[in-house]
Design an enzyme around this catalytic site. Structure first.
Site, PDB file in Angstrom:
ATOM      1  N   GLY A  25       0.814  -1.215   0.000  1.00  0.00           N
ATOM      2  CA  GLY A  25       0.000   0.000   0.000  1.00  0.00           C
ATOM      3  C   GLY A  25       0.847   1.264   0.000  1.00  0.00           C
ATOM      4  N   GLY A 115      -4.488 -10.599  -4.392  1.00  0.00           N
ATOM      5  CA  GLY A 115      -4.399 -11.938  -3.808  1.00  0.00           C
ATOM      6  C   GLY A 115      -2.949 -12.291  -3.615  1.00  0.00           C
ATOM      7  CB  SER A 116      -1.011 -14.313  -2.225  1.00  0.00           C
ATOM      8  OG  SER A 116       0.152 -15.087  -2.057  1.00  0.00           O
ATOM      9  CB  SER A 117       2.027 -16.680  -6.150  1.00  0.00           C
ATOM     10  OG  SER A 117       2.880 -16.579  -5.033  1.00  0.00           O
ATOM     11  CB  CYS A 118       0.009 -18.955  -1.378  1.00  0.00           C
ATOM     12  SG  CYS A 118      -1.237 -17.901  -0.640  1.00  0.00           S
ATOM     13  CE1 TYR A 145      -2.687 -13.750   3.163  1.00  0.00           C
ATOM     14  CE2 TYR A 145      -1.501 -15.157   1.625  1.00  0.00           C
ATOM     15  CZ  TYR A 145      -1.814 -13.894   2.101  1.00  0.00           C
ATOM     16  OH  TYR A 145      -1.246 -12.794   1.516  1.00  0.00           O
ATOM     17  CE  LYS A 149      -4.684 -12.142   0.370  1.00  0.00           C
ATOM     18  NZ  LYS A 149      -4.935 -10.696   0.299  1.00  0.00           N
ATOM     19  CG  HIS A 188       6.726 -12.786   3.379  1.00  0.00           C
ATOM     20  ND1 HIS A 188       5.981 -11.649   3.582  1.00  0.00           N
ATOM     21  CD2 HIS A 188       5.842 -13.757   3.054  1.00  0.00           C
ATOM     22  CE1 HIS A 188       4.705 -11.925   3.376  1.00  0.00           C
ATOM     23  NE2 HIS A 188       4.581 -13.200   3.058  1.00  0.00           N
ATOM     24  NE  ARG A 196      17.722 -15.791  10.762  1.00  0.00           N
ATOM     25  CZ  ARG A 196      16.788 -16.414  10.027  1.00  0.00           C
ATOM     26  NH1 ARG A 196      17.122 -17.092   8.949  1.00  0.00           N
ATOM     27  NH2 ARG A 196      15.535 -16.369  10.370  1.00  0.00           N
TER      28      ARG A 196
HETATM   29  N1  LIG Z   1       4.240  -9.263   1.068  1.00  0.00           N
HETATM   30  C1  LIG Z   1       4.163 -10.207   0.146  1.00  0.00           C
HETATM   31  O1  LIG Z   1       5.145 -10.935  -0.126  1.00  0.00           O
HETATM   32  C2  LIG Z   1       2.903 -10.435  -0.605  1.00  0.00           C
HETATM   33  C3  LIG Z   1       1.747  -9.694  -0.365  1.00  0.00           C
HETATM   34  N2  LIG Z   1       0.609  -9.963  -1.096  1.00  0.00           N
HETATM   35  C4  LIG Z   1      -0.638  -9.240  -0.862  1.00  0.00           C
HETATM   36  O2  LIG Z   1      -0.454  -7.847  -0.949  1.00  0.00           O
HETATM   37  C5  LIG Z   1      -1.336  -7.185  -0.055  1.00  0.00           C
HETATM   38  C6  LIG Z   1      -0.540  -6.259   0.841  1.00  0.00           C
HETATM   39  O3  LIG Z   1       0.417  -7.011   1.570  1.00  0.00           O
HETATM   40  P1  LIG Z   1       1.627  -6.311   2.348  1.00  0.00           P
HETATM   41  O4  LIG Z   1       1.696  -4.893   1.985  1.00  0.00           O
HETATM   42  O5  LIG Z   1       2.795  -7.185   2.168  1.00  0.00           O
HETATM   43  O6  LIG Z   1       1.152  -6.451   3.850  1.00  0.00           O
HETATM   44  P2  LIG Z   1       1.532  -5.535   5.081  1.00  0.00           P
HETATM   45  O7  LIG Z   1       1.389  -6.390   6.299  1.00  0.00           O
HETATM   46  O8  LIG Z   1       2.820  -4.866   4.848  1.00  0.00           O
HETATM   47  O9  LIG Z   1       0.397  -4.433   5.082  1.00  0.00           O
HETATM   48  C7  LIG Z   1      -0.924  -4.773   5.309  1.00  0.00           C
HETATM   49  C8  LIG Z   1      -1.692  -3.536   5.657  1.00  0.00           C
HETATM   50  O10 LIG Z   1      -3.030  -3.940   5.956  1.00  0.00           O
HETATM   51  C9  LIG Z   1      -3.516  -3.140   6.986  1.00  0.00           C
HETATM   52  N3  LIG Z   1      -4.472  -3.885   7.785  1.00  0.00           N
HETATM   53  C10 LIG Z   1      -4.363  -5.153   8.256  1.00  0.00           C
HETATM   54  N4  LIG Z   1      -5.449  -5.464   8.997  1.00  0.00           N
HETATM   55  C11 LIG Z   1      -6.242  -4.366   8.988  1.00  0.00           C
HETATM   56  C12 LIG Z   1      -7.492  -4.035   9.582  1.00  0.00           C
HETATM   57  N5  LIG Z   1      -8.162  -4.935  10.329  1.00  0.00           N
HETATM   58  N6  LIG Z   1      -7.995  -2.809   9.373  1.00  0.00           N
HETATM   59  C13 LIG Z   1      -7.335  -1.894   8.628  1.00  0.00           C
HETATM   60  N7  LIG Z   1      -6.159  -2.145   8.030  1.00  0.00           N
HETATM   61  C14 LIG Z   1      -5.631  -3.354   8.221  1.00  0.00           C
HETATM   62  C15 LIG Z   1      -2.326  -2.743   7.853  1.00  0.00           C
HETATM   63  O11 LIG Z   1      -2.593  -1.464   8.337  1.00  0.00           O
HETATM   64  P3  LIG Z   1      -1.792  -0.754   9.581  1.00  0.00           P
HETATM   65  O12 LIG Z   1      -0.359  -0.704   9.136  1.00  0.00           O
HETATM   66  O13 LIG Z   1      -2.404   0.569   9.718  1.00  0.00           O
HETATM   67  O14 LIG Z   1      -1.999  -1.663  10.766  1.00  0.00           O
HETATM   68  C16 LIG Z   1      -1.158  -2.804   6.875  1.00  0.00           C
HETATM   69  O15 LIG Z   1      -0.752  -1.524   6.503  1.00  0.00           O
HETATM   70  C17 LIG Z   1      -2.076  -8.276   0.720  1.00  0.00           C
HETATM   71  O16 LIG Z   1      -3.314  -8.511   0.133  1.00  0.00           O
HETATM   72  C18 LIG Z   1      -1.197  -9.473   0.531  1.00  0.00           C
HETATM   73  O17 LIG Z   1      -1.930 -10.668   0.580  1.00  0.00           O
HETATM   74  C19 LIG Z   1       0.595 -10.938  -2.050  1.00  0.00           C
HETATM   75  C20 LIG Z   1       1.699 -11.673  -2.319  1.00  0.00           C
HETATM   76  C21 LIG Z   1       2.928 -11.490  -1.626  1.00  0.00           C
HETATM   77  C1  LIG Z   2       4.070 -14.643  -0.067  1.00  0.00           C
HETATM   78  C2  LIG Z   2       3.810 -15.986   0.486  1.00  0.00           C
HETATM   79  O1  LIG Z   2       4.521 -16.155   1.697  1.00  0.00           O
HETATM   80  C3  LIG Z   2       4.360 -17.404   2.409  1.00  0.00           C
HETATM   81  O2  LIG Z   2       4.789 -18.477   1.675  1.00  0.00           O
HETATM   82  P1  LIG Z   2       6.305 -18.778   1.361  1.00  0.00           P
HETATM   83  O3  LIG Z   2       6.596 -18.416  -0.035  1.00  0.00           O
HETATM   84  O4  LIG Z   2       6.604 -20.175   1.754  1.00  0.00           O
HETATM   85  O5  LIG Z   2       7.020 -17.685   2.253  1.00  0.00           O
HETATM   86  P2  LIG Z   2       8.253 -17.372   3.154  1.00  0.00           P
HETATM   87  O6  LIG Z   2       8.815 -16.147   2.580  1.00  0.00           O
HETATM   88  O7  LIG Z   2       7.876 -17.305   4.603  1.00  0.00           O
HETATM   89  O8  LIG Z   2       9.274 -18.612   3.026  1.00  0.00           O
HETATM   90  C4  LIG Z   2       9.878 -18.968   1.821  1.00  0.00           C
HETATM   91  C5  LIG Z   2      10.891 -20.055   2.001  1.00  0.00           C
HETATM   92  O9  LIG Z   2      12.018 -19.500   2.699  1.00  0.00           O
HETATM   93  C6  LIG Z   2      12.417 -20.375   3.760  1.00  0.00           C
HETATM   94  N1  LIG Z   2      13.110 -19.609   4.797  1.00  0.00           N
HETATM   95  C7  LIG Z   2      14.422 -19.740   5.129  1.00  0.00           C
HETATM   96  N2  LIG Z   2      14.731 -18.951   6.162  1.00  0.00           N
HETATM   97  C8  LIG Z   2      13.584 -18.264   6.464  1.00  0.00           C
HETATM   98  C9  LIG Z   2      13.289 -17.287   7.437  1.00  0.00           C
HETATM   99  O10 LIG Z   2      14.100 -16.888   8.247  1.00  0.00           O
HETATM  100  N3  LIG Z   2      11.985 -16.794   7.446  1.00  0.00           N
HETATM  101  C10 LIG Z   2      11.048 -17.226   6.563  1.00  0.00           C
HETATM  102  N4  LIG Z   2       9.803 -16.667   6.604  1.00  0.00           N
HETATM  103  N5  LIG Z   2      11.308 -18.185   5.639  1.00  0.00           N
HETATM  104  C11 LIG Z   2      12.562 -18.690   5.590  1.00  0.00           C
HETATM  105  C12 LIG Z   2      11.114 -21.020   4.184  1.00  0.00           C
HETATM  106  O11 LIG Z   2      11.344 -22.198   4.921  1.00  0.00           O
HETATM  107  C13 LIG Z   2      10.447 -21.255   2.829  1.00  0.00           C
HETATM  108  O12 LIG Z   2      10.956 -22.425   2.248  1.00  0.00           O
HETATM  109  C14 LIG Z   2       2.962 -17.642   2.762  1.00  0.00           C
HETATM  110  O13 LIG Z   2       2.680 -16.875   3.842  1.00  0.00           O
HETATM  111  C15 LIG Z   2       2.013 -17.408   1.610  1.00  0.00           C
HETATM  112  O14 LIG Z   2       0.765 -17.210   2.126  1.00  0.00           O
HETATM  113  C16 LIG Z   2       2.369 -16.277   0.684  1.00  0.00           C
HETATM  114  O15 LIG Z   2       1.528 -15.688   0.048  1.00  0.00           O
END
Ligand SMILES: NC(=O)C1=CN([C@@H]2O[C@H](COP(=O)(O)OP(=O)(O)OC[C@H]3O[C@@H](n4cnc5c(N)ncnc54)[C@H](OP(=O)(O)O)[C@@H]3O)[C@@H](O)[C@H]2O)C=CC1
Ligand SMILES: C[C@H]1O[C@H](OP(=O)(O)OP(=O)(O)OC[C@H]2O[C@@H](n3cnc4c(=O)[nH]c(N)nc43)[C@H](O)[C@@H]2O)[C@@H](O)[C@@H](O)C1=O
Length: 321
Positions: A25, A115-118, A145, A149, A188, A196
């Protein structure tokens, strides 16, 4: 019925970015500001809890957005998803049902649901095409999750069918960049490794342990590319099917760890804790539909990791928990 016409969005129309302080966002907000949007709206979860249905309806009735991006969600890495499936299922369902229903009531012209690739089957053939949705079993560490999605994608499709609004969904691959969540347990992999390895380099630790075997393959997209793709889709794409958003190439987690270690200057040993889950063996999106819509990623993994390390070092004292 609202017909979609490709072309620039109205820079002065009310635009609501749900989740505007999160990783995605905040990047979308920066992108919209840099593109000249003048009427942006966002609320923190403290100001507006999107699980509160009547508050969400009141807010959208007040600001009357013409455009909405739904980037608010309960988000976390593999361990958080695996440990708190109820929270990931119910909070995400509540947030998206409330925001999408309220947007429908206001007849919002363009909604982008993220959404998400999961959402794709654990053993989907690679690279994963959009039409592999619902063709096999999900990865158990994030199935709750993923189901939320998938319900969001269906919600968007149903609104299109029942009300004729040109809403769309995008499915991003694993994202990273400035503003990420660097919490050691809940984050993630990429932010977890940056934190780390940076600490290990600073403290001159001889060995660092990562989760799993290091063999899973993941695709990583920088969040500034993601923000650009979102605006591109809003201005150029219309269709009921979700669009994959990624780079089109992946790396093993071991290769990722090596890239991070190099970026922070860590030269010690790398070990693997195989009691931690690997998750899906490979998640690489087929991005040909997005390419056909006219957009491809620009930021390489090496450049993106360096940029994120710089951001992390500059913001260490004010990180999200
Ligand atoms: N990060 C990733 O690797 C990936 C993300 N996505 C998708 O992208 C989108 C954004 O993810 P990302 O930016 O990483 O997530 P973040 O956790 O960084 O941000 C999520 C935001 O959602 C807001 N939020 C959560 N719960 C509430 C609530 N109850 N009311 C109001 N606001 C809320 C939070 O607001 P506040 O900060 O004010 O608490 C926060 O700013 C999601 O739909 C996620 O599924 C998809 C694939 C991968
Ligand atoms: C975006 C996506 O994110 C999640 O799925 P994921 O891709 O498995 O995400 P991840 O980033 O947490 O891990 C990727 C890989 O990395 C390895 N790994 C090593 N060391 C660490 C470590 O220190 N932390 C984490 N988190 N993982 C680690 C870990 O064991 C795994 O093999 C879901 O929430 C799913 O819902 C989703 O949408």
């Amino acid at each position: 019925m609202t017909a979609f016409a490709p072309g620039p969005l109205d820079r002065d129309a009310a635009f609501y970015v749900a989740g505007h302080r999160g990783l995605v966002g905040s990047a979308i907000w920066r992108k919209l500001e840099s593109e000249g949007f003048t009427n942006l709206h966002g609320q923190t979860s403290g100001e507006l809890d999107l699980k509160d249905r009547s508050a969400v309806f009141e807010y959208l009735a007040r600001i009357k957005p013409r455009y909405v991006v739904l980037a608010a969600a309960k988000v976390g890495g593999i361990m958080a998803n695996n440990t708190y499936p109820v929270d990931f299922l119910t909070e995400n369902l509540q947030i998206q049902v409330n925001v999408l229903d309220a947007a429908r009531e206001q007849n919002v012209e363009r909604v982008l649901f993220l959404g998400s690739s999961c959402i794709y089957p654990k053993f989907a053939s690679q690279p994963i095409r959009e039409d592999s949705l619902l063709t096999g079993h999900l990865e158990p560490t994030n199935d709750a999750y993923a189901i939320a999605k998938i319900a969001g994608i269906m919600h968007v499709q149903a609104v299109r069918r029942q009300y004729g609004l040109p809403w769309i969904s995008a499915m991003p691959t694993n994202l990273y960049g400035p503003g990420d969540n660097f919490s050691p347990e809940g984050s993630h992999v990429l932010p977890a490794l940056i934190r780390r390895y940076d600490e290990a380099a600073r403290d001159e630790v001889g060995s660092v342990t990562n989760w799993g075997t290091g063999s899973p393959r993941r695709e990583f997209l920088h969040v500034d590319d993601m923000a650009e793709a979102c605006l591109h889709l809003l201005e150029n794409y219309d269709g009921p099917d979700q669009v994959n958003v990624g780079t089109g190439s992946d790396v093993t987690i071991r290769e990722l760890a090596e890239t991070v270690a190099e970026a922070v200057g860590y030269e010690g040993k790398m070990e693997w804790d195989t009691s931690k889950p690997d998750g899906t063996p490979q998640k690489l999106l087929d991005v040909s539909k997005l390419a056909k819509a006219g957009w491809t990623a620009r930021i390489s993994l090496e450049e993106g990791v360096r940029n994120t390390v710089d951001w992390y070092r500059a913001h260490q004292t004010s990180l999200r928990v």
